[in-house]
Design an enzyme around this catalytic site. Structure first.
Site, PDB file in Angstrom:
ATOM      1  N   HIS A 172     -17.578  -9.545 -11.318  1.00 38.67           N
ATOM      2  CA  HIS A 172     -17.370  -9.519  -9.859  1.00 38.67           C
ATOM      3  C   HIS A 172     -16.276 -10.521  -9.497  1.00 38.67           C
ATOM      4  CE1 HIS A 172     -18.005 -11.545  -5.984  1.00 38.67           C
ATOM      5  NE2 HIS A 172     -18.450 -10.394  -5.503  1.00 38.67           N
ATOM      6  N   ASN A 173     -16.376 -11.722 -10.057  1.00 41.53           N
ATOM      7  CA  ASN A 173     -15.394 -12.752  -9.720  1.00 41.53           C
ATOM      8  C   ASN A 173     -14.009 -12.412 -10.270  1.00 41.53           C
ATOM      9  OD1 ASN A 173     -17.647 -14.016  -8.676  1.00 41.53           O
ATOM     10  ND2 ASN A 173     -17.009 -16.037  -9.366  1.00 41.53           N
ATOM     11  N   LYS A 228     -21.903 -10.899 -12.435  1.00 36.38           N
ATOM     12  CA  LYS A 228     -21.290 -11.819 -11.462  1.00 36.38           C
ATOM     13  C   LYS A 228     -19.930 -12.305 -11.961  1.00 36.38           C
ATOM     14  CE  LYS A 228     -20.838 -14.280  -7.761  1.00 36.38           C
ATOM     15  NZ  LYS A 228     -20.145 -15.491  -7.933  1.00 36.38           N
ATOM     16  N   GLU A 248     -12.637 -10.136  -7.866  1.00 41.81           N
ATOM     17  CA  GLU A 248     -12.316 -10.957  -6.680  1.00 41.81           C
ATOM     18  C   GLU A 248     -10.940 -11.625  -6.853  1.00 41.81           C
ATOM     19  OE1 GLU A 248     -15.509 -13.779  -5.494  1.00 41.81           O
ATOM     20  OE2 GLU A 248     -14.018 -15.354  -5.674  1.00 41.81           O
ATOM     21  N   SER A 281     -23.564 -13.889  -4.608  1.00 40.27           N
ATOM     22  CA  SER A 281     -22.239 -13.889  -3.996  1.00 40.27           C
ATOM     23  C   SER A 281     -22.329 -13.811  -2.481  1.00 40.27           C
ATOM     24  CB  SER A 281     -21.424 -12.698  -4.506  1.00 40.27           C
ATOM     25  OG  SER A 281     -20.163 -12.671  -3.862  1.00 40.27           O
TER      26      SER A 281
HETATM   27  C1  6PG Z   1     -18.815 -15.599  -4.542  1.00 42.64           C
HETATM   28  C2  6PG Z   1     -17.651 -16.372  -5.130  1.00 42.64           C
HETATM   29  C3  6PG Z   1     -18.036 -17.731  -5.597  1.00 42.64           C
HETATM   30  C4  6PG Z   1     -16.891 -18.478  -6.273  1.00 42.64           C
HETATM   31  C5  6PG Z   1     -15.800 -18.886  -5.354  1.00 42.64           C
HETATM   32  C6  6PG Z   1     -14.791 -19.825  -5.954  1.00 42.64           C
HETATM   33  O1  6PG Z   1     -19.063 -14.539  -5.074  1.00 42.64           O
HETATM   34  O2  6PG Z   1     -19.418 -16.045  -3.563  1.00 42.64           O
HETATM   35  O3  6PG Z   1     -17.187 -15.676  -6.242  1.00 42.64           O
HETATM   36  O4  6PG Z   1     -19.100 -17.601  -6.500  1.00 42.64           O
HETATM   37  O5  6PG Z   1     -17.388 -19.603  -6.848  1.00 42.64           O
HETATM   38  O6  6PG Z   1     -15.164 -17.774  -4.840  1.00 42.64           O
HETATM   39  O7  6PG Z   1     -14.217 -19.360  -7.119  1.00 42.64           O
HETATM   40  P1  6PG Z   1     -12.856 -20.010  -7.648  1.00 42.64           P
HETATM   41  O8  6PG Z   1     -12.905 -21.468  -7.298  1.00 42.64           O
HETATM   42  O9  6PG Z   1     -12.842 -19.825  -9.122  1.00 42.64           O
HETATM   43  O10 6PG Z   1     -11.766 -19.302  -6.940  1.00 42.64           O
END
Ligand code: 6PG
Length: 474
Positions: free
Chosen positions: A188-189, A185, A192, A131
């Site tokens: 984590h997302n 991960k 996010e 990430s």
């Molecule tokens: C990271 C992000 C990355 C992710 C983008 C786009 O940790 O660097 O999570 O891995 O791919 O943020 O995600 P979306 O297109 O689903 O918003």
């Protein structure tokens, strides 16, 4: 002829791949980037800093000849079939002991399948979430590896030298067995997604109820980034509000179409949480809001049919800002609580043996959800390694008790103004349900038993009961 001298190879020299290679090279590693496209590998070589060793290759045999054995190869390619294609392309050239690392956002079930497939062929495989986006890859990402621990130990010196570090602790660690890296991960997302949605809801209120301008919004987020809300996402939000549009005289943020994209990791988090019966409503709401946002044409029609009758609310800007600060803090904590709870349940469910403290440490720097709150969570999990939910820790309870009034007022103001407050409302109802000693689902149980003889338990004696419910005829 150059032979076997390179330390690490990356397949896929897109934004993440090339920046990670530059980062590794800065730390003295000799690295190779593979891409079929000669233009891309040429650009990669050109971007190398003087004194560093980065070579672009366009065939797999060339890459395999140049890598020191046992070879270490990472792929940074889009999740899905392409990862299987890369593995199958490599197989004829791989020797016993070589280590393959999938550094992309693969679904953890694909990682599990690949682990079994490659184990049968005696090839080491590590699934590692990475990430931090472009800048993170270049200057210090957060790396979330799991699976083959022996292979990880051999990768560790490289990963530790390129990863971000906070208080001299690297933001990379072996997180658990099997697909633990990609599972962490994924969650984590999910977190996010939730935090991004929460920030957007706060923006909606500040703009549409508080009447704040973009420069005022920039200042609010910059101020918040100095305190308890200090985080990467709050920090970039402040910058976003300052960005002028180069095509008009306004701000860029106002010219961006309100349809949010998604590559799937948030949805996977929600899907898996449902499968293992873990409530993560802030993440679910964030995924749902991205889906609703994509219905732009229908939304435009509906907005004509159902115009918002916004009653003017008496607004004291300073008070609203303070209230939303606390509301955001509350709901961000709820989002982490849900994600961390999901991880601990999934860890047992899939026997991944995920080390929660290590996860928190790895998230403290380099990644998209890095925030000063993670230090608070670290203390909480250090004092109680078996903590089931952040809400159950007294240090977190102190913050929640002091902010819950604000989240209630903020949600009411949003609802009153007709603003969709999905993630924030979800944080609040999650809390209210979680802290309720008694929920009204005794009635749900009664209904289930009434129409389907599904049985129920009683509060005063053990056992399973069924009632022949009396239907009172009119
Ligand atoms: C990271 C992000 C990355 C992710 C983008 C786009 O940790 O660097 O999570 O891995 O791919 O943020 O995600 P979306 O297109 O689903 O918003």
């Amino acid at each position: 002829m150059e032979t076997a001298q390179f330390d690490f190879g990356i397949i896929g020299v897109g934004v993440m791949g090339s920046n990670l290679l530059l980062n590794l090279a800065d730390h003295g590693f000799k690295v190779l980037g593979y891409d079929k496209n000669k233009e891309k590998t040429h650009l990669l070589e050109q971007s190398a800093r003087p004194g560093t060793t980065i070579k672009g290759v366009n065939t797999i045999p060339e890459m395999m000849d140049l890598l020191a054995k046992p070879r270490k190869i990472m792929f940074l390619v889009p999740a899905g079939k392409i990862v299987d294609d890369v593995i199958n392309d490599l197989l004829p050239f791989v020797d016993d002991g070589d280590i393959l690392v999938d550094g992309g956002n693969s679904h953890y079930t694909d990682t599990l399948r690949r682990i079994t497939y490659l184990q049968d062929k005696k090839i080491h495989f590590v699934g590692a979430g990475i990430s931090g986006g472009e800048e993170g890859a270049r200057t210090g990402p957060s790396i979330m590896p799991g699976g083959d621990e022996e292979a990880y130990r051999r990768l560790e010196p490289l990963f530790v030298s390129v990863a971000a570090s906070v208080d001299n602790v690297p933001c990379v660690a072996y997180l658990g067995k099997d697909a633990a890296g990609h599972y962490v991960k994924m969650v984590h997302n999910g977190i996010e997604y939730a935090i991004m949605q929460l920030i957007s809801e706060v923006y909606d209120l500040l703009k549409n109820v508080g009447g704040l301008s973009n420069s005022e919004l920039a200042q609010v987020f910059a101020d918040w980034n100095q305190g308890e809300l200090q985080s990467f996402l709050v920090e970039i939000t402040a910058h976003i509000f300052k960005e002028a549009d180069d095509k008009t005289s306004g701000s860029l943020v106002d010219m961006i179409l309100d349809k949010a994209g998604a590559k799937g990791t948030g949805k996977w988090t929600s899907q898996d949480a449902l499968d293992i019966s873990v409530p993560i409503p802030c993440i679910d709401a964030a995924v749902t809001m991205r889906n609703i946002s994509s219905l732009k044409d229908q939304r435009v029609k509906a907005s004509a049919l159902y115009p918002i009758e916004r009653q003017t609310q008496d607004v004291n800007k300073a008070e609203l800002i303070k209230e939303l600060h606390d509301a955001l803090l509350f709901a961000v904590i709820a989002s982490y609580a849900q994600g961390l709870n999901m991880l601990s349940v999934a860890s047992v469910h899939l026997n991944m043996q995920i080390d929660m403290l290590r996860v928190i440490n790895v998230w403290k720097g380099g990644c998209i959800i890095r925030s000063s709150l993670l230090k608070v969570f670290e203390l909480a999990y250090s004092s109680d390694p078996n903590l089931q939910n952040l809400f159950l820790h007294p240090d977190i309870a102190e913050i929640i008790l002091r902010t819950q009034g604000s989240v209630r007022t903020a949600v009411s103001k949003g609802i009153q103004a007709g603003l969709p407050m999905g993630a924030m409302t979800s944080g609040l109802y999650y809390f209210d349900a979680f802290r309720a000693e008694r929920l009204p689902v005794n009635l749900v149980q009664a209904q289930r038993d009434f129409f389907g003889a599904h049985t129920y338990e009683r509060i005063d004696q053990p056992g399973v009961f069924h009632t022949e419910w009396n239907v009172v005829k009119p």
